[in-house]
Design a protein around this motif. Structure first.
Motif, PDB file in Angstrom:
ATOM      1  N   GLN A   1      -5.801  10.394  -7.637  1.00  0.00           N
ATOM      2  CA  GLN A   1      -6.282   9.018  -7.496  1.00  0.00           C
ATOM      3  C   GLN A   1      -5.138   8.077  -7.129  1.00  0.00           C
ATOM      4  O   GLN A   1      -5.302   7.155  -6.322  1.00  0.00           O
ATOM      5  N   LEU A   2      -3.980   8.322  -7.704  1.00  0.00           N
ATOM      6  CA  LEU A   2      -2.824   7.482  -7.416  1.00  0.00           C
ATOM      7  C   LEU A   2      -2.382   7.637  -5.964  1.00  0.00           C
ATOM      8  O   LEU A   2      -2.093   6.653  -5.281  1.00  0.00           O
TER       9      LEU A   2
ATOM     10  N   ALA B   1      -4.724   5.775  -3.798  1.00  0.00           N
ATOM     11  CA  ALA B   1      -4.546   4.325  -3.904  1.00  0.00           C
ATOM     12  C   ALA B   1      -3.353   3.852  -3.074  1.00  0.00           C
ATOM     13  O   ALA B   1      -3.419   2.817  -2.400  1.00  0.00           O
TER      14      ALA B   1
ATOM     15  N   HIS C   1       3.896  -0.727  -5.461  1.00  0.00           N
ATOM     16  CA  HIS C   1       3.932   0.689  -5.822  1.00  0.00           C
ATOM     17  C   HIS C   1       5.305   1.038  -6.398  1.00  0.00           C
ATOM     18  O   HIS C   1       5.962   1.979  -5.948  1.00  0.00           O
TER      19      HIS C   1
ATOM     20  N   SER D   1       4.675   0.441 -12.050  1.00  0.00           N
ATOM     21  CA  SER D   1       3.267   0.102 -11.813  1.00  0.00           C
ATOM     22  C   SER D   1       2.434   1.359 -11.589  1.00  0.00           C
ATOM     23  O   SER D   1       1.291   1.452 -12.045  1.00  0.00           O
ATOM     24  N   MET D   2       2.987   2.358 -10.910  1.00  0.00           N
ATOM     25  CA  MET D   2       2.237   3.592 -10.680  1.00  0.00           C
ATOM     26  C   MET D   2       2.056   4.374 -11.980  1.00  0.00           C
ATOM     27  O   MET D   2       0.996   4.952 -12.224  1.00  0.00           O
TER      28      MET D   2
ATOM     29  N   ARG E   1      -0.760   2.771 -13.886  1.00  0.00           N
ATOM     30  CA  ARG E   1      -2.078   3.092 -13.345  1.00  0.00           C
ATOM     31  C   ARG E   1      -2.504   4.515 -13.699  1.00  0.00           C
ATOM     32  O   ARG E   1      -3.681   4.792 -13.925  1.00  0.00           O
TER      33      ARG E   1
END
Length: 319
Positions: A211-212, A215, A224, A228-229, A232
């Motif tokens: 999913q990452l 995104a 990114h 932050s990753m 998430r």
């Protein structure tokens, strides 16, 4: 007339055979024979049958060029040990050995690439390097010559290889004439990396990581950072880095860089946007940052890339 033997088998990629044969035939300077293990016709990767001229063990005397086309990677049909044994035997009597695409892996299995530089289809370079550590793999090359052995990248790169052989054997004027007739580059610009940035990234098993990656690819200019990753994906930064290295083969930063380079390639190819505008739109922040990323990933600058691949009818672009 130089004697060329193309060693074919069930599952051989049709264009790996047809491309080089068309070039060599067009030059008028070669006698080309197809040979299989048992002398019978073979079925190509797309089901088209190929008739052959003789069995591999019927190839007698010296041979100018032994040509080994590839199979569909990674799960296509590939020949067995009898085929490899015939390659070893004929290679000792050949002035040179050439492979197209994954044919390089067959040469490596036969021990013909030990201690040599080589290339193959970009999707198979990692396999070639990992399975055969004695081979020095050059993943960005269209073709590599090391002594009497020439290996080429995927599929249509067999045309590049064959043109190089024609130029070597009969001079640049004939090679240029054949390339012009076939409407192809005599020497194409750039290397394999320009075709494989996104596709070369393995699909991870970890669902959060998949999913990452999606995104980041969907919004290259987004935020990114590692922090932050990790947030998430609901994992620590350290664990995310381990996941990337294990399942993608890159660090998080390297993946983001490659996605942004790929997004920039599209804009440089298809729009009239300036380099600085493309850099901002794709998340680089500055044209100098994008320039460094292009040099790192593609081995060329954004300006040079645009000069090579810019569409003749590019569209206007607004940030």
């Amino acid at each position: 007339m130089r004697d060329v033997v193309a060693a074919v088998y069930d599952g051989v990629v049709l264009l790996d055979v047809a491309g080089p044969m068309q070039v060599l035939h067009g030059s008028g300077g070669y006698r080309i024979r197809l040979a299989s293990v048992d002398g019978r016709s073979v079925r190509t990767d797309i089901g088209v049958p190929l008739g052959v001229d003789l069995a591999l063990d019927g190839v007698e005397g010296p041979v100018d060029t032994l040509l080994v086309p590839g199979y569909a990677h990674p799960d296509g049909d590939r020949p067995g040990e009898a085929f490899l044994n015939r390659l070893r035997d004929i290679s000792h009597r050949a002035c040179r050995v050439a492979s197209v695409c994954t044919g390089a892996l067959l040469l490596a299995e036969a021990g013909l690439l030990d201690g040599r530089r080589a290339t193959t289809h970009w999707a198979a370079c990692v396999e070639l390097a990992s399975r055969f550590p004695r081979v020095a793999v050059e993943p960005d090359a269209i073709y590599v010559r090391d002594g009497p052995v020439v290996t080429s990248a995927g599929v249509t790169a067999g045309i590049d290889l064959a043109l190089a052989l024609v130029e070597e054997d009969h001079g640049p004027d004939l090679a240029r004439a054949v390339a012009k007739y076939l409407v192809v580059f005599l020497q194409r610009p750039g290397g394999q990396s320009q075709f494989s940035v996104r596709a070369a990234v393995a699909t991870p098993r970890h669902p959060a990581l998949r999913q990452l990656l999606d995104a980041v690819a969907a919004e290259p200019a987004g935020e990114h950072t590692l922090a932050s990753m990790a947030a998430r994906a609901a994992v620590s930064e350290r664990h995310l880095t381990r996941l990337f290295r294990r399942e993608v083969g890159l660090t998080p930063g390297q993946y983001v860089e490659r996605v942004r380079v790929e997004a920039s390639q599209v804009l440089l190819e298809t729009t009239t946007a300036g380099v600085a505008s493309v850099a901002r739109s794709c998340g680089f922040g500055s044209d100098e940052t994008m320039r460094r990323a292009f040099l790192h990933v593609l081995g060329t600058t954004p300006t040079a890339y645009r000069q090579r691949f810019h569409a003749s009818h590019a569209i206007p672009f607004t940030e």
